[in-house]
Design a protein around this motif. Structure first.
Motif, short mmCIF file in Angstrom:
data_model
loop_
_atom_site.label_atom_id
_atom_site.label_comp_id
_atom_site.label_asym_id
_atom_site.label_seq_id
_atom_site.Cartn_x
_atom_site.Cartn_y
_atom_site.Cartn_z
N LYS A 1 0.82 -1.22 0.00
CA LYS A 1 0.00 0.00 0.00
C LYS A 1 0.85 1.26 0.00
CE LYS A 1 -4.11 -1.95 1.71
NZ LYS A 1 -5.43 -1.66 2.09
N ARG A 2 2.12 1.13 -0.37
CA ARG A 2 2.99 2.30 -0.48
C ARG A 2 3.93 2.11 -1.64
NH1 ARG A 2 6.54 3.92 4.56
NH2 ARG A 2 4.53 4.55 5.35
N ARG A 3 4.17 3.20 -2.38
CA ARG A 3 5.23 3.15 -3.38
C ARG A 3 6.08 4.40 -3.23
NH1 ARG A 3 2.46 4.04 -9.36
NH2 ARG A 3 1.45 6.01 -8.87
N VAL A 4 7.36 4.19 -3.42
CA VAL A 4 8.34 5.28 -3.32
C VAL A 4 8.97 5.39 -4.69
CG1 VAL A 4 10.43 6.08 -2.16
CG2 VAL A 4 8.74 4.76 -0.88
N VAL A 5 8.82 6.57 -5.30
CA VAL A 5 9.32 6.75 -6.68
C VAL A 5 10.11 8.04 -6.78
CG1 VAL A 5 7.43 5.45 -7.72
CG2 VAL A 5 7.19 7.89 -7.40
N CYS A 6 11.07 8.06 -7.71
CA CYS A 6 11.82 9.29 -7.94
C CYS A 6 11.04 10.18 -8.91
CB CYS A 6 13.22 8.98 -8.45
SG CYS A 6 13.28 8.31 -10.12
N SER A 7 11.35 11.46 -8.90
CA SER A 7 10.60 12.43 -9.71
C SER A 7 10.79 12.23 -11.20
CB SER A 7 11.02 13.85 -9.32
OG SER A 7 12.41 14.01 -9.51
N SER A 8 11.88 11.59 -11.64
CA SER A 8 12.09 11.37 -13.07
C SER A 8 11.88 9.91 -13.47
CB SER A 8 13.50 11.81 -13.46
OG SER A 8 14.45 11.05 -12.75
N CYS A 9 11.45 9.08 -12.53
CA CYS A 9 11.23 7.67 -12.81
C CYS A 9 9.92 7.45 -13.55
CB CYS A 9 11.19 6.86 -11.50
SG CYS A 9 12.75 6.90 -10.59
N ILE A 10 9.88 6.36 -14.30
CA ILE A 10 8.67 5.98 -15.00
C ILE A 10 7.84 5.14 -14.05
CG2 ILE A 10 7.73 4.68 -16.94
CD1 ILE A 10 10.31 5.33 -18.45
N VAL A 11 6.56 5.52 -13.90
CA VAL A 11 5.66 4.78 -13.01
C VAL A 11 4.35 4.50 -13.74
CG1 VAL A 11 6.61 5.71 -10.87
CG2 VAL A 11 4.74 6.89 -11.99
#
Length: 125
Positions: free
Chosen positions: A89-99
């Motif tokens: 129930k959580r995802r941590v992504v970078c600002s330039s990553c593809i999600v």
């Protein structure tokens, strides 16, 4: 006297002629028929169906994923993100990553800068 009698008869005829020239009571004259006015063109009224009702904006329930509790992380390094009890129930992504673009209201999304590692936002989705 005969002449007077002739004159009197003539005079009588003259007055009778004049009396016949007197105006008789006027008879009412029927009004002349006026032509009917030309018909006025009125374009047909076109009724359009009513537009469909606009969708009612229903705001989502506030903070369905618990992101409000993690707002203190904004501006801090990503290493301070606590380990969740339910990692699904959580995802941590970078600002330039593809999600992926699917939206899940029960999932926390933490976005950090790919250059600095500083957390930029914590939101549901």
């Amino acid at each position: 006297m005969k002449k007077l009698h002739e004159c009197g008869a003539l005079f009588a005829l003259f007055f009778m002629g004049l009396s016949s020239c007197t105006s008789a009571p006027e008879t009412p004259v029927a009004p002349t028929r006026q032509p009917a006015p030309a018909p006025v063109y009125h374009p047909p009224v076109v009724s359009h169906p009513a537009p469909p009702p606009k969708p009612v904006y229903k705001p989502m329930l506030e903070d369905q994923c618990g992101a409000a509790a993690l707002q203190y992380l904004v501006g801090k390094p990503r290493t301070e993100i606590p380990v969740p009890l339910d990692p699904g129930k959580r995802r941590v992504v970078c600002s330039s990553c593809i999600v992926t673009q699917e939206y899940r209201s029960d999932r926390q999304t933490i976005v950090f800068s790919s250059e600095t590692g500083i957390i930029e936002s914590v939101k549901c989705g």
